[in-house]
Design a protein around this motif. Structure first.
Motif, PDB file in Angstrom:
ATOM      1  N   SER A   1       0.824  -1.129   0.234  1.00  0.00           N
ATOM      2  CA  SER A   1      -0.046  -0.036   0.056  1.00  0.00           C
ATOM      3  C   SER A   1       0.939   1.136   0.014  1.00  0.00           C
ATOM      4  N   ARG A   2       2.059   1.283   0.455  1.00  0.00           N
ATOM      5  CA  ARG A   2       3.034   2.370   0.259  1.00  0.00           C
ATOM      6  C   ARG A   2       3.880   2.211  -0.811  1.00  0.00           C
ATOM      7  N   GLN A   3       3.323   2.913  -1.741  1.00  0.00           N
ATOM      8  CA  GLN A   3       4.051   2.965  -3.239  1.00  0.00           C
ATOM      9  C   GLN A   3       4.592   4.345  -3.533  1.00  0.00           C
ATOM     10  N   ALA A   4       5.566   4.289  -4.278  1.00  0.00           N
ATOM     11  CA  ALA A   4       6.179   5.503  -4.951  1.00  0.00           C
ATOM     12  C   ALA A   4       5.997   5.337  -6.481  1.00  0.00           C
TER      13      ALA A   4
ATOM     14  N   ARG B   1       6.241   2.067 -10.648  1.00  0.00           N
ATOM     15  CA  ARG B   1       5.917   1.924  -9.226  1.00  0.00           C
ATOM     16  C   ARG B   1       6.481   0.890  -8.516  1.00  0.00           C
TER      17      ARG B   1
ATOM     18  N   THR C   1       8.117   0.245  -4.191  1.00  0.00           N
ATOM     19  CA  THR C   1       8.361   0.863  -2.759  1.00  0.00           C
ATOM     20  C   THR C   1       9.392   1.968  -2.918  1.00  0.00           C
TER      21      THR C   1
ATOM     22  N   PRO D   1       7.036   9.904  -3.362  1.00  0.00           N
ATOM     23  CA  PRO D   1       6.717   8.981  -2.445  1.00  0.00           C
ATOM     24  C   PRO D   1       5.068   8.762  -2.268  1.00  0.00           C
ATOM     25  N   ASN D   2       4.612   7.763  -2.175  1.00  0.00           N
ATOM     26  CA  ASN D   2       3.145   7.785  -1.759  1.00  0.00           C
ATOM     27  C   ASN D   2       2.142   8.857  -2.297  1.00  0.00           C
TER      28      ASN D   2
ATOM     29  N   GLU E   1      -4.356   9.477  -3.388  1.00  0.00           N
ATOM     30  CA  GLU E   1      -5.148   8.675  -4.436  1.00  0.00           C
ATOM     31  C   GLU E   1      -5.790   9.405  -5.454  1.00  0.00           C
TER      32      GLU E   1
ATOM     33  N   ASP F   1      -3.125   9.460  -8.124  1.00  0.00           N
ATOM     34  CA  ASP F   1      -2.866   8.003  -8.532  1.00  0.00           C
ATOM     35  C   ASP F   1      -4.104   7.792  -9.447  1.00  0.00           C
TER      36      ASP F   1
END
Length: 108
Positions: A7-10, A53, A55, A85-86, A89, A92
């Motif tokens: 769930s923590r994506q860059a 995409r 971590t 980073p992150n 939504e 995204d």
């Protein structure tokens, strides 16, 4: 079976002038880090952009390798690169940086 993704994506992008550096960058990015190629596009004047995409640490490693590989090509150049980073939504879901069904087998 579909892979679950963190769930923590860059998201990391590289923009190039010319096709050889974008191809070299994409190859190096996918080999250097545990990332998924989520976007490839052609902009005006033969400028290309790719987005990966994964971590934060994997994206940082992949973008660094992609920039080095793209700059090493004989034709074309790296125009810019950036890591978020992150991403929220809203970013995204609206921008073409999200995982798609086409990339499902490669999700990290």
């Amino acid at each position: 079976m579909a892979k679950e993704r963190s769930s923590r994506q860059a998201v990391g992008t590289i923009e190039t002038d010319g096709f050889p550096p974008v191809l070299a960058a994409a190859d190096a990015m996918l080999k250097a880090g545990n990332v998924t190629l989520v976007y490839y596009g052609l902009a005006e004047r033969a400028e290309f952009i790719i987005a990966v995409r994964g971590t934060v640490s994997a994206v940082e490693q992949a973008v660094a390798a992609g920039v080095i590989a793209g700059e090493a090509t004989k034709r074309g150049t790296i125009i810019s690169h950036y890591i978020i980073p992150n991403p929220p939504e809203n970013v995204d879901s609206i921008m073409p940086i999200h995982y798609t069904e086409a990339s499902r087998d490669f999700w990290v």
